[in-house]
Design a protein around this motif. Structure first.
Motif, PDB file in Angstrom:
ATOM      1  N   VAL A 179       0.842  -1.200   0.000  1.00 40.04           N
ATOM      2  CA  VAL A 179       0.000   0.000   0.000  1.00 40.04           C
ATOM      3  C   VAL A 179       0.876   1.248   0.000  1.00 40.04           C
ATOM      4  N   ASN A 180       1.977   1.174   0.753  1.00 42.20           N
ATOM      5  CA  ASN A 180       2.886   2.315   0.845  1.00 42.20           C
ATOM      6  C   ASN A 180       3.522   2.636  -0.504  1.00 42.20           C
ATOM      7  N   GLU A 181       3.758   1.601  -1.315  1.00 43.86           N
ATOM      8  CA  GLU A 181       4.345   1.830  -2.632  1.00 43.86           C
ATOM      9  C   GLU A 181       3.387   2.585  -3.537  1.00 43.86           C
ATOM     10  N   VAL A 182       2.081   2.260  -3.418  1.00 45.50           N
ATOM     11  CA  VAL A 182       1.073   2.871  -4.284  1.00 45.50           C
ATOM     12  C   VAL A 182       0.624   4.225  -3.746  1.00 45.50           C
ATOM     13  N   ALA A 183       0.329   4.280  -2.453  1.00 43.69           N
ATOM     14  CA  ALA A 183      -0.197   5.519  -1.847  1.00 43.69           C
ATOM     15  C   ALA A 183       0.454   5.743  -0.487  1.00 43.69           C
ATOM     16  N   PRO A 184       1.699   6.202  -0.469  1.00 42.11           N
ATOM     17  CA  PRO A 184       2.387   6.402   0.816  1.00 42.11           C
ATOM     18  C   PRO A 184       1.671   7.391   1.721  1.00 42.11           C
ATOM     19  N   TRP A 185       1.031   8.380   1.137  1.00 45.01           N
ATOM     20  CA  TRP A 185       0.310   9.375   1.943  1.00 45.01           C
ATOM     21  C   TRP A 185      -0.846   8.727   2.713  1.00 45.01           C
ATOM     22  N   LEU A 186      -1.463   7.686   2.118  1.00 46.50           N
ATOM     23  CA  LEU A 186      -2.568   7.006   2.782  1.00 46.50           C
ATOM     24  C   LEU A 186      -2.075   6.238   4.004  1.00 46.50           C
ATOM     25  N   VAL A 187      -0.957   5.521   3.849  1.00 44.58           N
ATOM     26  CA  VAL A 187      -0.385   4.773   4.974  1.00 44.58           C
ATOM     27  C   VAL A 187       0.022   5.722   6.088  1.00 44.58           C
ATOM     28  N   GLY A 188       0.690   6.802   5.696  1.00 47.28           N
ATOM     29  CA  GLY A 188       1.137   7.767   6.706  1.00 47.28           C
ATOM     30  C   GLY A 188      -0.011   8.394   7.468  1.00 47.28           C
ATOM     31  N   GLY A 189      -1.061   8.775   6.731  1.00 48.16           N
ATOM     32  CA  GLY A 189      -2.220   9.387   7.389  1.00 48.16           C
ATOM     33  C   GLY A 189      -2.945   8.421   8.305  1.00 48.16           C
ATOM     34  N   ARG A 194     -13.025  16.580  23.744  1.00 46.47           N
ATOM     35  CA  ARG A 194     -13.340  17.524  22.672  1.00 46.47           C
ATOM     36  C   ARG A 194     -12.124  17.797  21.791  1.00 46.47           C
ATOM     37  N   VAL A 195     -10.922  17.550  22.308  1.00 46.41           N
ATOM     38  CA  VAL A 195      -9.706  17.875  21.571  1.00 46.41           C
ATOM     39  C   VAL A 195      -9.324  16.796  20.558  1.00 46.41           C
ATOM     40  N   PHE A 196     -10.036  15.667  20.521  1.00 45.79           N
ATOM     41  CA  PHE A 196      -9.675  14.601  19.586  1.00 45.79           C
ATOM     42  C   PHE A 196      -9.555  15.096  18.141  1.00 45.79           C
ATOM     43  N   PRO A 197     -10.564  15.835  17.621  1.00 48.26           N
ATOM     44  CA  PRO A 197     -10.417  16.333  16.244  1.00 48.26           C
ATOM     45  C   PRO A 197      -9.231  17.289  16.088  1.00 48.26           C
ATOM     46  N   LEU A 198      -8.927  18.043  17.147  1.00 45.33           N
ATOM     47  CA  LEU A 198      -7.807  18.983  17.077  1.00 45.33           C
ATOM     48  C   LEU A 198      -6.475  18.252  16.981  1.00 45.33           C
ATOM     49  N   ILE A 199      -6.428  16.988  17.415  1.00 43.30           N
ATOM     50  CA  ILE A 199      -5.230  16.162  17.267  1.00 43.30           C
ATOM     51  C   ILE A 199      -5.261  15.428  15.934  1.00 43.30           C
ATOM     52  N   LEU A 200      -6.416  14.841  15.608  1.00 42.49           N
ATOM     53  CA  LEU A 200      -6.513  13.974  14.436  1.00 42.49           C
ATOM     54  C   LEU A 200      -6.201  14.700  13.136  1.00 42.49           C
ATOM     55  N   VAL A 201      -6.774  15.868  12.955  1.00 42.30           N
ATOM     56  CA  VAL A 201      -6.612  16.566  11.674  1.00 42.30           C
ATOM     57  C   VAL A 201      -5.147  16.892  11.393  1.00 42.30           C
ATOM     58  N   PRO A 202      -4.436  17.600  12.272  1.00 43.30           N
ATOM     59  CA  PRO A 202      -3.025  17.885  11.970  1.00 43.30           C
ATOM     60  C   PRO A 202      -2.147  16.632  11.976  1.00 43.30           C
ATOM     61  N   ALA A 203      -2.491  15.624  12.810  1.00 46.02           N
ATOM     62  CA  ALA A 203      -1.696  14.383  12.829  1.00 46.02           C
ATOM     63  C   ALA A 203      -1.800  13.667  11.488  1.00 46.02           C
ATOM     64  N   ILE A 204      -3.008  13.551  10.961  1.00 43.52           N
ATOM     65  CA  ILE A 204      -3.209  12.870   9.680  1.00 43.52           C
ATOM     66  C   ILE A 204      -2.519  13.625   8.549  1.00 43.52           C
ATOM     67  N   ILE A 205      -2.660  14.947   8.550  1.00 41.72           N
ATOM     68  CA  ILE A 205      -2.003  15.744   7.503  1.00 41.72           C
ATOM     69  C   ILE A 205      -0.486  15.634   7.621  1.00 41.72           C
ATOM     70  N   GLY A 206       0.029  15.738   8.849  1.00 43.51           N
ATOM     71  CA  GLY A 206       1.472  15.626   9.054  1.00 43.51           C
ATOM     72  C   GLY A 206       1.999  14.259   8.697  1.00 43.51           C
ATOM     73  N   GLY A 207       1.283  13.185   9.104  1.00 40.61           N
ATOM     74  CA  GLY A 207       1.712  11.828   8.772  1.00 40.61           C
ATOM     75  C   GLY A 207       1.685  11.569   7.283  1.00 40.61           C
ATOM     76  N   ALA A 208       0.627  12.021   6.619  1.00 41.11           N
ATOM     77  CA  ALA A 208       0.537  11.854   5.164  1.00 41.11           C
ATOM     78  C   ALA A 208       1.673  12.600   4.465  1.00 41.11           C
ATOM     79  N   THR A 209       2.002  13.784   4.943  1.00 38.90           N
ATOM     80  CA  THR A 209       3.094  14.567   4.362  1.00 38.90           C
ATOM     81  C   THR A 209       4.433  13.850   4.525  1.00 38.90           C
ATOM     82  N   ILE A 210       4.686  13.326   5.711  1.00 44.63           N
ATOM     83  CA  ILE A 210       5.953  12.630   5.983  1.00 44.63           C
ATOM     84  C   ILE A 210       6.122  11.424   5.061  1.00 44.63           C
ATOM     85  N   SER A 211       5.077  10.615   4.929  1.00 45.17           N
ATOM     86  CA  SER A 211       5.180   9.429   4.068  1.00 45.17           C
ATOM     87  C   SER A 211       5.239   9.803   2.599  1.00 45.17           C
ATOM     88  N   ALA A 212       4.483  10.812   2.194  1.00 41.64           N
ATOM     89  CA  ALA A 212       4.513  11.240   0.793  1.00 41.64           C
ATOM     90  C   ALA A 212       5.895  11.755   0.402  1.00 41.64           C
TER      91      ALA A 212
END
Length: 701
Positions: A323-333, A425-443
């Motif tokens: 999956v990482n070979e095809v869509a690294p951003w997906l794995v990272g996110g 209440r802070v879960f979305p405040l963690i999830l959104v930047p974490a997913i974007i940051g993780g997707a960026t790192i893997s991409a």
């Protein structure tokens, strides 16, 4: 409290040594398998300074302590009856009271318990590898020309990249001669990774109740030169072994750094040992139990268990890798997002095993780098909480400490249990930047070169470090900005905090009389029982609050209904008396009156609560309904203003029960003494109450 005192208090809350069958710790938590869950006083443990949380999971009681866990653990081992419990095993035949965890849960528990004892050495040696990788990145060891004709930095970790193997070996020896000290440190940094099977074999066997050194001997046998010598006669990695007229294929793998083969072997060793101890006389156990165990399990592991374990690890890695070979951003996110839910449940340990396997077999790993985005999103959030929590000293200290231990040590549990799980209440405040940051790192193709808790200090372990830092910055500053903009409390939590803060005003107004004026207004005599005397010498008109003696203050009900214990309120904050002791009323009326003379210290814009400072010194909070702040004032009519003087029986507010009920909120009304600590005790009545009936008895110190 020091670590020794914390340990003594925790042990007392756990029910003493006699209630503990297994006792260990990880990076942030004490992990206890109790004999009886009923003997544990969770409330007592939660109140111990330094304890962040206590959770029940998988048949374990986990006491979250953050970075002080090891110190407390060591002090607890010194206590009477504890010396033989540290890191102890759990007899598979022993059952304790409570819910028995499922098979999958128990597998994860054994996996995590097998890794924890190694973390100290694993992280320490990996940081040495991080240092070497960092120095290589900046050309500390010089440069050479690789097989592509490019001039690149010398890489003593992976060796020279040359097309001629003999030339590569010769150049590597030249590097050894030029940098002998650093090659010694390189050996130190790889020691735990390469000999992981032996260490895991020992810790897993001990965890399962088997002899740890026999558990170590089984994978060690497959790492000897004798076994690895089969590679010289193997055809396509397979040797055909004659056995009673049959030829059994022996797959000759390199077991260096493998995780799952020793785990599977230990799982077979534990029941085998128990069986052998039953059938072999006790006097012969020391010789024949280990002898027969090794004779059976080394061949079984070589032929069956080892290959299954290796293929299992490769299968997981290949699925994620494809999956990482095809869509690294997906794995990272996905990795960065899922870690928020996996860490509290202990489900991240299998991924840690895959990370270590990747590092040993491929030299790099693609899972650990995006996981760093989750960590830094959490650290960014608690940093924002530390900045924003100006009026909450305790929370600010907790958040500051959690942010520091996270950014420097890479440990997310103090942040998770100290802040995040308290304010969901802070879960979305963690999830959104974490997913974007993780997707960026893997991409961007960032990979890890060493196993390390992701922190500022371990950034060089991820390459390219500059690209990795971009993803971390997105996660950290995104989460911090989110909490600074949107806050960390829900509407209910914010209202409760405001009410508690304003109701608990300091008693600085020393010019006020301790009793009310000589005569109350004619319209304010709706609660005659609240106008009793203070002792025999004080008249009712002089003190519109009642007292049976000079050491007891008696307050009448501010609302008609049925009084119930505070513990029955369907809200954990009120039920646990976090805001103060008192009682609650299930109302039959709709009018809240002042139970005694005093001053209004707080009125909510939503109209659902009123704070009073009575002339007796009692500070009172009357909170109509649960979560009724969400009604935004609908159904409430406040009759007083902050700072207004009121007499006993004055109407404070009215409410419409039908509106509250239709909205789905409980009508139960807590009546709290918010400055409970200033009094000896506060007790509440139960049963039907009218405005003239006693609700609270407050004993003065």
């Amino acid at each position: 409290m020091n670590n020794s005192q914390i340990g003594e208090s925790i042990l007392e809350g756990l029910g003493g040594p006699e209630n503990i069958s297994h006792f260990t710790h990880c990076a942030t938590r004490l992990r206890v398998t109790p004999q009886s869950n009923a003997a544990i006083d969770k409330t007592k443990i939660e109140k111990i300074p330094g304890v962040l949380s206590i959770i029940e999971q998988s048949g374990q009681t986990q006491v979250v302590l953050g970075d002080k866990v090891e110190g407390v653990y060591n002090e607890m081992l010194k206590l009477p009856g504890m010396s033989n419990l540290g890191g102890g095993t759990v007899d598979a035949n022993t059952e304790h009271e409570g819910n028995k965890p499922g098979i999958l849960t128990r597998v994860f528990d054994v996996l995590s318990d097998s890794f924890r004892p190694l973390l100290w050495a694993l992280l320490g040696t990996s940081m040495i590898l991080t240092l070497i990788v960092f120095l290589q990145q900046f050309g500390f060891f010089g440069q050479y020309t690789d097989l592509t004709g490019q001039v690149v930095n010398i890489d003593i970790v992976n060796g020279p990249r040359l097309s001629d193997p003999e030339a590569a070996a010769a150049m590597l020896n030249e590097w050894r001669a030029a940098f002998p000290f650093w090659f010694i440190l390189l050996a130190a940094s790889l020691s735990v990774l390469q000999f992981m099977p032996i260490m895991i074999g020992a810790t897993a066997a001990k965890r399962l109740g088997a002899n740890m050194w026999v558990g170590a001997a089984i994978p060690a046998a497959l790492m000897t030169g004798t076994f690895q010598g089969f590679q010289d006669i193997a055809v396509d990695g397979v040797v055909q072994v004659p056995f009673f007229g049959l030829e059994i294929p022996l797959y000759v793998f390199n077991y260096t750094g493998q995780i799952f083969p020793p785990l599977f072997a230990a799982a077979l060793l534990a029941p085998l040992e128990r069986f052998l101890k039953k059938v072999i006389p006790t006097m012969l156990h020391m010789v024949f139990v280990p002898m027969i165990s090794v004779m059976i399990l080394v061949p079984l592991t070589a032929f069956v268990v080892g290959p299954i374990g290796i293929r299992f690890a490769l299968g997981i890695s290949d699925v994620i890798g494809n999956v990482n070979e095809v869509a690294p951003w997906l794995v990272g996110g996905l990795i960065a997002g899922l870690y928020l839910f996996m860490v509290p449940l202990g489900l991240h340990w299998p991924l840690n095993a895959v990370m270590i396997n990747n590092l040993q077999t491929m030299g790099t790993d693609f899972i650990q780098s995006p996981m760093g985005a989750y960590n830094f999103a959490v650290f960014g959030l608690v940093t924002g909480v530390a900045i924003r929590a100006k009026n909450n000293k305790e929370l600010r200290q907790t958040a500051t400490g959690a942010a520091a231990s996270g950014l420097l040590g890479g440990i997310s549990e103090p942040s998770l249990y100290g802040v995040v799980l308290r304010y969901k209440r802070v879960f979305p405040l963690i999830l959104v930047p974490a997913i974007i940051g993780g997707a960026t790192i893997s991409a961007l193709g960032v990979k890890s070169y060493a196993f390390a808790f992701t922190s500022l200090l371990s950034i060089p372990a991820m390459q390219p470090s500059a690209l990795y830092a971009i993803g971390l910055a997105i996660a950290f500053f995104g989460a911090m900005a989110g909490v600074l903009i949107f806050g960390y409390e829900s509407k209910t939590q914010r209202a409760e905090s405001d009410a508690a803060r304003t109701a608990a005003v300091s008693t600085t107004d020393t010019t006020e009389s301790a009793v009310a004026p000589a005569a109350a207004p004619a319209a304010s005599v709706a609660a005659p029982a609240a106008a009793a005397t203070v002792g025999a010498a004080t008249s009712a008109a002089a003190a519109p609050w009642a007292s049976d003696s000079e050491t007891e203050i008696v307050l009448s009900a501010p609302l008609e209904g049925r009084a119930i214990p505070l513990s029955e309120v369907p809200d954990p904050i009120f039920a646990a008396a976090k805001l103060g002791k008192g009682a609650a009323i299930e109302p039959t009326g709709n009018t809240v009156v002042a139970p005694a003379a005093g001053k209004v210290t707080a009125t909510m814009s939503s109209g659902h609560a009123v704070g009073l400072k009575l002339d007796s010194g009692v500070e009172l909070l009357i909170h109509v309904g649960i979560d009724t702040v969400n009604l935004a004032g609908k159904g409430f009519d406040v009759k007083v203003e902050k700072g207004q003087q009121v007499a006993a029986g004055d109407v404070l507010l009215t409410f419409d029960p039908a509106i509250i009920t239709e909205a789905g909120y409980p009508l139960v009304t807590p009546v709290l003494v918010t400055n409970t600590v200033k009094f000896e005790d506060v007790t509440g009545e139960v049963g039907p109450v009218a405005l003239s009936d006693t609700l609270l008895k407050i004993t003065t110190k």
